[in-house]
Write a protein that holds these residues in place. Structure first.
Motif, PDB file in Angstrom:
ATOM      1  N   ARG A 190      -3.584   2.299   3.577  1.00 48.86           N
ATOM      2  CA  ARG A 190      -4.307   3.104   2.586  1.00 48.86           C
ATOM      3  C   ARG A 190      -3.944   2.698   1.154  1.00 48.86           C
ATOM      4  N   ASN A 191      -2.717   2.236   0.954  1.00 52.98           N
ATOM      5  CA  ASN A 191      -2.228   1.974  -0.399  1.00 52.98           C
ATOM      6  C   ASN A 191      -2.100   0.494  -0.741  1.00 52.98           C
ATOM      7  N   PRO A 225      -2.578   2.454  -5.306  1.00 56.67           N
ATOM      8  CA  PRO A 225      -1.961   3.707  -4.859  1.00 56.67           C
ATOM      9  C   PRO A 225      -3.032   4.760  -4.598  1.00 56.67           C
ATOM     10  N   THR A 226      -3.052   5.288  -3.375  1.00 55.30           N
ATOM     11  CA  THR A 226      -4.132   6.202  -2.990  1.00 55.30           C
ATOM     12  C   THR A 226      -3.612   7.486  -2.345  1.00 55.30           C
ATOM     13  N   GLN A 268      -0.172   9.554  -1.018  1.00 54.93           N
ATOM     14  CA  GLN A 268       1.285   9.620  -1.097  1.00 54.93           C
ATOM     15  C   GLN A 268       1.913  10.006   0.249  1.00 54.93           C
ATOM     16  N   TYR A 288       4.246   5.284  -1.967  1.00 55.09           N
ATOM     17  CA  TYR A 288       3.084   4.523  -1.538  1.00 55.09           C
ATOM     18  C   TYR A 288       3.469   3.342  -0.638  1.00 55.09           C
TER      19      TYR A 288
END
Length: 447
Positions: A315-316, A320-321, A323, A272
């Motif tokens: 995005r993270n 955590p969204t 990978q 992440y």
């Protein structure tokens, strides 16, 4: 986000720009500060050779974003501001305004480190002579252009992508060019010998002097203080201009001792883009990446990795969204009429790593021989001898088949075997290929 977060970004080339542009969209209430020690951002250094060779007329065209654009989006752009110190525990930066000399402390909630890389500069006698140049940023590009106008003999040290592209550009300008590298062949990291033999012949046929298997040891100067020769362990080569393309090192001294790193200083991030310190993220050439052919962390400074990683930081950032999928180090280069690309491990690298591998090398035509024209193509696929898992591939042809390497990059990323490759559904059309696609043929030969 209910409370605006103070986000600090250090460095703004590929990864930094990607992170910022995406954070602006995802977190409109956030207060984003970017600190960049140069007066420009987002310079595509991979285009320097194209500018030198006259393909790209204006270096300004190699920028794809500007500080003014970021400011219009509400980003606090601090250009010509150098971060002197980072305290990740106190969440503070010490910053110097390079124009005024003023220093101040800036606090943050989230830190994004996208400080990139810097050319390796060897500690050799004479390294400070005039006309010994680097090739990385906008300033370097302008200097190379200006100095090359007066130079007659140019030596390029380093036979990687940047070095090779500069050699071709200088040769096209009518210069006497010498390419020096301590390995016994060019593009050693990217291609096996079958491929580098072809490209070396092409360079020598154009009049380029290849000084391979030689290590630069010092530089000689003329009475005016300009470089006059490169001294190696095996011969001396006259040059009134030298460009160093030895490689890059991660620019991470600010975080040394504060986050986990590889021995070379590359920051280790998880899937992440998080470092080992909470709320500190990193991306781009300052980082190590997961190299899918081996599963280990590796230092692979590529713009493609950088923009993906920068986007993933955004995005993270809050949770955590998405990978990171890892990398195969996929890359390509055009040398005169040859289109070349590679992904993953070469046979040379796999053998050096102690892996038990096999390979298939195909030499064929790109399309059916009843067509008016067709071209030779060489494709090599390296795979695990026990499992058949694809580990790497290379292609070279005068027709552009480089997208086949992007396909094989996806195969490596998804753990495909040679058995599977033999029967993948590819289209056939006589204008483009043969009934059995080249990639199918490779898989079938391995089976």
């Amino acid at each position: 986000m209910t409370t605006p977060t103070r986000i600090a970004v250090i460095g703004c080339t590929h990864a930094g720009t990607a992170a910022i542009l995406n954070m602006v969209k995802l977190y409109p209430e956030a207060e984003i500060h970017v600190f960049e020690k140069n007066d420009n951002i987002s310079f595509l250094s991979c285009g320097i050779a194209l500018h030198v060779g006259g393909v790209v007329k204006k270096a300004e065209d190699l920028f794809y974003a500007s500080p003014e654009q970021l400011a219009k989006l509400g980003v606090m752009t601090h250009m010509r501001h150098e971060v002197l110190n980072v305290d990740t525990d106190a969440k503070q930066l010490d910053v110097k305004n390079s124009v005024t000399g003023e220093t101040f402390t800036h606090s943050f909630d989230k830190l994004v480190v996208t400080t990139g890389s810097w050319p390796i500069i060897p500690k050799l006698d004479g390294i400070g002579l005039d006309n010994i140049l680097l090739c990385k940023n906008y300033g370097h590009a302008q200097t190379i252009i200006e100095k090359a106008k007066e130079a007659r003999r140019i030596a390029v040290i380093g036979a990687g992508y940047i070095g090779i592209e500069l050699v071709e550009a200088f040769e096209a300008l009518g210069k006497e060019v010498t390419l020096i590298d301590n390995m016994d062949r060019i593009l050693y990291k990217y291609l096996d010998r079958e491929f580098t033999d072809i490209t070396e012949r092409e360079l020598t046929d154009k009049g380029v002097q290849l000084a391979l298997g030689r290590t630069a040891q010092s530089f000689k100067g003329d009475p005016s203080g300009k470089v006059a020769a490169v001294v190696t362990n095996d011969g001396e080569f006259e040059a009134d201009m030298v460009v160093l393309c030895i490689g890059f090192r991660p620019n991470t001294d600010l975080l040394r001792g504060q986050v986990d790193m590889l021995p070379n200083g590359a920051i280790i991030v998880d899937e992440y883009m998080r470092t080992s310190k909470p709320d500190v993220f990193a991306a781009g050439d300052s980082c190590a990446v997961r190299y899918n052919p081996t599963g280990a962390h590796a230092y692979i400074p590529l713009a493609t990795n950088a923009v993906r990683m920068g986007t993933l930081v955004a995005r993270n950032l809050m949770k955590p969204t998405v990978q990171y999928m890892g990398t195969q180090g996929t890359s390509g280069i055009k040398i005169y009429d040859y289109n070349i690309a590679s992904t993953g491990l070469t046979e040379t690298a796999a053998t050096a790593a102690g892996l038990n591998v096999k390979q298939v090398t195909l030499q064929d035509h790109d399309r059916l021989e009843f067509m008016p024209t067709y071209e030779d193509v060489t494709l090599k696929v390296v795979y695990d001898a026990d499992t058949g898992r694809i580990l790497g591939a290379q292609v070279i042809s005068k027709v552009d088949l480089t997208q086949s390497i992007n396909t094989l990059s996806v195969c490596i990323q998804n753990g495909m075997t040679m058995d599977g490759l033999g029967f993948v559904d590819f289209f056939f059309q006589p204008h483009y290929n043969k009934p059995w696609n080249l990639l199918n043929q490779a898989g079938l030969q391995a089976v």
